[in-house]
Write a protein that holds these residues in place. Structure first.
Motif, PDB file in Angstrom:
ATOM      1  N   GLN A  44      15.951  35.190  60.556  1.00  0.00           N
ATOM      2  CA  GLN A  44      15.899  33.603  60.151  1.00  0.00           C
ATOM      3  C   GLN A  44      14.453  33.050  60.446  1.00  0.00           C
ATOM      4  N   PHE A  91       4.983  34.340  64.062  1.00  0.00           N
ATOM      5  CA  PHE A  91       3.980  34.564  63.258  1.00  0.00           C
ATOM      6  C   PHE A  91       3.071  33.247  63.019  1.00  0.00           C
ATOM      7  N   GLY A 104       0.314  35.836  59.504  1.00  0.00           N
ATOM      8  CA  GLY A 104      -0.365  36.862  60.112  1.00  0.00           C
ATOM      9  C   GLY A 104       0.446  38.100  60.250  1.00  0.00           C
ATOM     10  N   THR A 105      -0.062  39.006  60.988  1.00  0.00           N
ATOM     11  CA  THR A 105       0.906  40.164  60.902  1.00  0.00           C
ATOM     12  C   THR A 105       2.002  39.999  62.278  1.00  0.00           C
TER      13      THR A 105
ATOM     14  N   TYR B  36       9.192  36.405  49.481  1.00  0.00           N
ATOM     15  CA  TYR B  36       8.484  37.300  50.066  1.00  0.00           C
ATOM     16  C   TYR B  36       9.225  38.435  50.181  1.00  0.00           C
ATOM     17  N   GLN B  38       9.559  41.449  53.183  1.00  0.00           N
ATOM     18  CA  GLN B  38       9.153  41.952  54.598  1.00  0.00           C
ATOM     19  C   GLN B  38       9.924  43.389  54.789  1.00  0.00           C
ATOM     20  N   LYS B  41       9.471  45.243  60.957  1.00  0.00           N
ATOM     21  CA  LYS B  41       8.486  45.075  62.162  1.00  0.00           C
ATOM     22  C   LYS B  41       6.966  44.606  61.286  1.00  0.00           C
ATOM     23  N   GLN B  42       7.113  44.225  60.146  1.00  0.00           N
ATOM     24  CA  GLN B  42       5.778  43.695  59.414  1.00  0.00           C
ATOM     25  C   GLN B  42       5.773  42.367  58.983  1.00  0.00           C
ATOM     26  N   SER B  43       4.749  42.057  58.507  1.00  0.00           N
ATOM     27  CA  SER B  43       4.783  40.437  58.251  1.00  0.00           C
ATOM     28  C   SER B  43       5.289  40.343  56.877  1.00  0.00           C
ATOM     29  N   LEU B  44       5.261  38.932  56.522  1.00  0.00           N
ATOM     30  CA  LEU B  44       5.822  38.509  55.077  1.00  0.00           C
ATOM     31  C   LEU B  44       4.784  38.769  53.867  1.00  0.00           C
ATOM     32  N   PHE B  91      13.816  43.711  52.920  1.00  0.00           N
ATOM     33  CA  PHE B  91      14.102  42.483  53.168  1.00  0.00           C
ATOM     34  C   PHE B  91      13.640  41.367  52.663  1.00  0.00           C
ATOM     35  N   ILE B  93      12.825  37.401  51.124  1.00  0.00           N
ATOM     36  CA  ILE B  93      12.831  36.184  51.879  1.00  0.00           C
ATOM     37  C   ILE B  93      12.404  35.107  50.809  1.00  0.00           C
ATOM     38  N   PHE B 107      12.802  28.283  55.234  1.00  0.00           N
ATOM     39  CA  PHE B 107      13.076  29.384  54.579  1.00  0.00           C
ATOM     40  C   PHE B 107      14.565  29.685  54.449  1.00  0.00           C
ATOM     41  N   GLY B 108      14.946  30.585  53.456  1.00  0.00           N
ATOM     42  CA  GLY B 108      16.290  31.088  53.575  1.00  0.00           C
ATOM     43  C   GLY B 108      16.529  32.170  54.448  1.00  0.00           C
ATOM     44  N   SER B 109      17.613  32.273  54.521  1.00  0.00           N
ATOM     45  CA  SER B 109      18.130  33.424  55.689  1.00  0.00           C
ATOM     46  C   SER B 109      17.714  34.862  55.413  1.00  0.00           C
ATOM     47  N   GLN B 112      19.004  41.544  52.791  1.00  0.00           N
ATOM     48  CA  GLN B 112      18.556  42.985  52.983  1.00  0.00           C
ATOM     49  C   GLN B 112      19.143  43.742  51.822  1.00  0.00           C
TER      50      GLN B 112
END
Lengths: 113, 116
Positions: A44, A91, A104-105, B36, B38, B41-44, B91, B93, B107-109, B112
């Protein structure tokens, strides 16, 4: 397009200590917002703190504060008195005048008991 | 604070089927919603911007026919992954800026999606 750079993929901090997460951004706009979001294992997204670019004063939310350097396009997050619950992905995000958000990453923060 | 509800939280589907993900703003009207994707371990990665009453705006490289977005009301946007394949597993979002100034993004939760 705006870019947001977080140069620290991973950071760690001892519980009760202070840690600073770095963020730089690139923009030609003068009016924008900057944010730090936290994403714990639940995934979340949680807003930690935000900064309006037109404000010179650095934002503060309890143990979280930022160092906003507009000329340098730098926006770092300082977490004081780190707690185990602070462990998460952090982030940095930029909101443009056209309401677009850029992220950002991310920096993965580990808190060591 | 404002709440954005996203359902389902997780879904498993067979390859070739379609999956719909809902995103609702519970206590404010959202003329715009963002979707988005995701990876671990990466960004949105912004996929598209959903606009109430008009067509969504897709980011470069995102297939419009693959990821159908509908924003039929001021509180609901849906993302339908059509003919899902294993590479669509991710994932997802949604988020919505709270008007009028929109400076806060809620943001929503997340959902997956696992495609078998």
């Amino acid at each position: 397009a705006q870019t947001v750079t977080q140069s620290q993929p991973e950071m760690s901090v001892q519980e009760a200590e202070t840690v600073t997460l770095s963020c730089t951004y690139d923009t030609s706009e003068s009016d924008y917002y900057l944010f730090w979001y936290k994403q714990p294992p639940s995934r979340q997204m949680i807003l930690v703190i935000r900064q309006e670019a037109y404000k010179q004063q650095n934002a503060t939310e309890n143990r979280f504060s930022v160092n906003f350097q507009k000329a340098a396009k730098s926006f770092s997050l300082k977490i004081s008195d780190s707690q185990l619950g602070d462990a998460a992905m952090y982030f940095c995000a930029y909101r443009s005048a056209s309401n677009q958000f850029y992220f950002g990453t991310g920096t993965s923060l580990t808190v060591i008991p | 604070g404002a709440v954005v509800s996203q359902h389902p939280s997780w879904v498993i589907c067979k390859s070739g089927t379609s999956v719909k993900i809902e995103c609702r703003s519970l206590d404010f009207q959202a003329t715009t919603m963002f979707w988005y994707r995701q990876f671990p371990k990466q960004s949105l990665m912004l996929m598209a911007t959903s606009n109430e009453g008009s067509k969504a705006t897709y980011e470069q490289g995102v297939e419009k026919d693959k990821f159908l977005i509908n924003h039929a009301s001021l509180t609901l946007s849906t993302l339908t992954v059509t003919s899902a394949h294993p590479e669509d597993s991710s994932f997802y979002i949604c988020s919505a800026p709270k008007t009028p100034s929109g400076e806060k993004l809620f943001f929503g939760s997340g959902t997956q999606l696992s495609v078998l």
